[in-house]
Design a protein around this motif. Structure first.
Motif: not given
Lengths: 523, 523
Positions: A66-79, A94-103, A248-251
């Motif tokens: 649910t966290i991955l699907e609804e909130v997601g993570v920020n991937i900072v400065e890493d296209d 943008g830099e927010r990445v969300r993931f379908p359940r189970g992916l 929930l942040t990766y740099d």
């Protein structure tokens, strides 16, 4: 003495010519006084202690999705990473990445459930995962404390001494990484010295640099000099620590190092670093869901970059003083997180890293020992596979301490015995001894006691079990004082494990060239 | 804060008029500054950690029966007991008594699987057995050590201070027994003072004298003064420690005390006291079989004397230095014995006692803390019901130490939290907090953190979690020094729990009469 199969499926092309563990070479080493009878990593015989039911585990796993699907993570400065996740099916804004359940769980399926990290001495190679447990020393402190000098900034000399002490400690199976921060060396070059120290002064496996992707690449290059390029491409010879910037942040720094290692087929530990109450909720179930969500992101990335690359699910979770905000250790809440975390990792099918001999204490006193024990014993009982900070950690990780290292290493030896459970062989049952001795006598001289004399009980190198009178006659020394004497004695007895001159020259050449290519930087 | 039902089925006739835990009285106590917010005994929510399979357990149980059948036990200078066992079906040859397979296990079936030990304050009554865990302080040391005075013989003043400190420690649920040996008092009279101290200076449950059957009888008489004769006859108000003379020997002193208490319906802990390698084989499985065989003899005797009398299966097992023969603590072998022992006790259907905060260390330093933690945590995880020596033990039990007591008591508080496992309620899951905070922020001020501020993490009374700079500014005190300050502060804050004057007079009258009836003896 442990003697497990290490499950190795390959032999390094160049390193590890000598097998220090047995035969003529061992005898030669013994004569030179430089031999240490090392312990093989632990293969546990005890089932892990579990605190969560199937239902509880599923609940936390669903919360992570649910966290991955609804909130997601920020991937900072890493296209690059964002593009990789998008390609794998993630939703990018943008830099927010969300993931379908189970992916992510599905992507992680290609990761091995256990793998061998090779050492230059094949006797020292370790298997990470399954029922196995590997102890590595403290990682990261900028300070160094001894009884003699108190606390000061750490240096490269201190670094070497810690590597030597880890080498001399049979129950430290691993040489670790940044055993202290050698702040006397330039920031942009010290990784070269650190890796060299591990190779030169130990023959145990070691960790790579993660402070810049380029430094990770340097580490891989040095491993290739040591092991040969082909061997490194097909085998794990490095393990490196990738901390998540929770919540929930990766740099790009950490992700750059992660991708460098994963592409090279080398292992990463993806570890949410959580001071609960600051980087995650204050409750263990909340910490666990967030840790799982965060960890799956980095672990999945290793598999996108190179399916099958070894990866370890890590968790560093401490509690916090609600008065001051300071991290606290050895408290019950992080232990509960640890037990739950190992259960989640086993269900995910990847090796896990957690625990250690953690403490907030400033000196290696009773507080340090209680807090360390209350983290270390759960590390064993919970079924952790890789324990960083297993020895030498003080002051919330701000200081490395050689006295603490030898004290902790003694405790690690005890974990070896504990891990093997109760011997139920005929010798273990000892019925003949009970029949022989009978009521009202004693077992001191009986045949069974004599036959088991050498191995009956763990022999502590640190505990003073003498009478009060003898202890007093010897100066009423507390453990800190005895540990001070012991670490100095170990350093005096230390002899470097043999290293081929040509390999050392190759490494020195690489390092010199790299250092000459850039000016020193101290920030 | 725990708030378990204590399962009490009766109320003392005379004692326990005030319920210190709640309402107007609590507020009055609070105003007087004498209130301590006590913790109820632990009711564990975690399943116990187990190290033996069904097959292993059966093997050890069969070995115990074989020991009883083939070897038997010596019953020394106690014809009455020998006759009781003969009447129950045992085979008697002089002082050697052998038991047909299954006889003792069958006799023990009348023992309760759990029972309440009543305290004079009903809020302090404890349930012993089942998922419950009761912590009691150190028992037996002739010496007393403080930072200020070093080590010397203990006195009645020291005894009172230890009782007061146990009373002031919320996680010590029990006042214990011989918290130190008051060697300034006559040997033949000090039991009267010890029992009086527990009654006067604490309102927690306590232990009875076992050094002579007559002293056990005195203890029962004093309990009758306090609780009323009828209440004592129908309820457990005393628990007492009966050590076996391992290997396989019972003497008339201990058996006399055991029978006195059992006849009075009071609880005994029947505890083989084993230094493995001296009083039993060096191997855990051997120690376990012998412990079970020995324990069943004493436990069965309580049931022959009075079926249904409460009895606790005890185990004190230490390892030994094979060099010096000294007992060693905090080693892995006794922990393995502890885990196996609790499994055997659960199958026998009786409450069990083991563990503690044991150590061989001479001062409360890192060795003391490591060894204590490596015994205490197994006590919780293994599912022990009654933990003697849970606080204050030093030097293999030769010295009581108030600094160690407050350090240990802090650890006991942590076990309360650990025992409750992971909270999976909505608040525990904290999903709203994770949604609220999101990536890259922090949880310090979020609603969930604020709502859980008071209870989020265990707050240690002993750990220094301040910054290095603050710790240094406050004098760079180690734990021993801080504990020295803390125990003195607790004693300064101490106020005795209220005791009816008429009860105190009755006790004093009884003691005076007993003391006048015999001359002082110091050996």
């Amino acid at each position: 003495m442990e003697n497990h199969s290490e499950g190795k499926d390959a032999t390094p092309a160049r390193g590890g010519r000598r097998r220090a563990g047995g035969g003529a070479e061992a005898r030669r080493q013994k004569r030179r006084g430089g031999s240490v009878q090392q312990l093989k990593f632990i293969t546990r015989r005890l089932a892990p202690f579990e605190v969560l039911s199937e239902e509880g585990l599923s609940l936390i796993e669903e919360n992570a999705e649910t966290i991955l699907e609804e909130v997601g993570v920020n991937i900072v400065e890493d296209d690059e990473t964002i593009a990789l996740f998008k390609g794998a099916g993630a939703d990018v804004q943008g830099e927010r990445v969300r993931f379908p359940r189970g992916l992510l769980r599905s992507l992680i399926k290609t990761a091995p459930s256990e793998f061998v990290q090779h050492a230059r001495n094949p006797e020292r190679s370790v298997t990470i995962g399954g029922p196995n447990l590997v102890f590595a020393p403290v990682y990261g402190p900028p300070f160094y404390r001894t009884l003699d000098e108190g606390r000061r900034y750490a240096t490269n000399d201190d670094f070497r001494n810690l590597v030597k002490l880890a080498y001399m400690s049979p129950a430290l199976h691993h040489s670790g990484g940044t055993v202290c921060e050698p702040v006397d060396l330039p920031v942009n070059k010290r990784h070269l010295d650190m890796v060299f120290n591990h190779i030169k002064y130990s023959d145990k496996p070691f960790m790579g640099s993660v402070t810049q992707p380029e430094r990770a690449a340097d580490t891989v290059e040095m491993a290739k000099v040591l092991f040969g390029s082909d061997f490194v491409d097909q085998n794990c010879v490095l393990i490196s620590l990738i901390n998540v910037n929770s919540p929930l942040t990766y740099d790009s720094t950490m992700l750059g190092a992660l991708k460098t290692y994963a592409k090279a087929g080398q292992a990463c530990i993806v570890a949410p670093f959580i001071l609960a109450g600051a980087m995650a909720p204050v409750t263990p179930a909340g910490v666990l869901a967030q840790t799982l969500a965060e960890g799956m992101v980095g672990m999945a990335l290793t598999q996108i970059v190179r399916p099958g690359a070894p990866v370890v699910f890590g968790s560093f979770a401490s509690s916090m003083s609600m008065q001051s905000g300071a991290p606290t250790f050895g408290t019950p809440e992080p232990a509960l997180v640890l037990y739950g975390f190992t259960q989640l990792a086993r269900r995910l099918g990847v090796p896990c890293r957690s625990g250690g001999s953690l403490c907030a204490a400033k000196v290696p006193d009773a507080q340090a020992a209680s807090e360390s024990a209350q983290t270390l014993l759960p590390s064993l009982l919970g079924g952790v596979n890789f324990v960083l900070h297993a020895a030498g950690w003080l002051e919330g990780g701000l200081a490395s301490c050689p006295e603490k290292l030898v004290m902790d290493a003694d405790q690690l030896g005890m974990m070896h015995t504990m891990s093997q459970g109760i011997d139920l062989t005929e010798n273990g049952q000892a019925m003949e001894a009970i029949r022989e001795v009978g009521p009202g006598s004693h077992f001191l001289g009986c045949q069974h006691t004599q036959a088991n004399f050498e191995t009956a009980f763990y022999r502590s190198a640190m505990a003073d079990n003498n009478s009060f009178e003898q202890w007093e006659a010897e100066g009423s020394k507390d453990t800190f004082q005895r540990a001070n004497e012991r670490y100095k004695q170990l350093l005096a007895e230390y002899e470097a494990p043999p290293l081929d001159e040509s390999l050392e020259e190759g490494l020195t050449e690489f390092i010199t060239k790299k250092k000459q290519a850039m000016p020193d930087a101290f920030t």
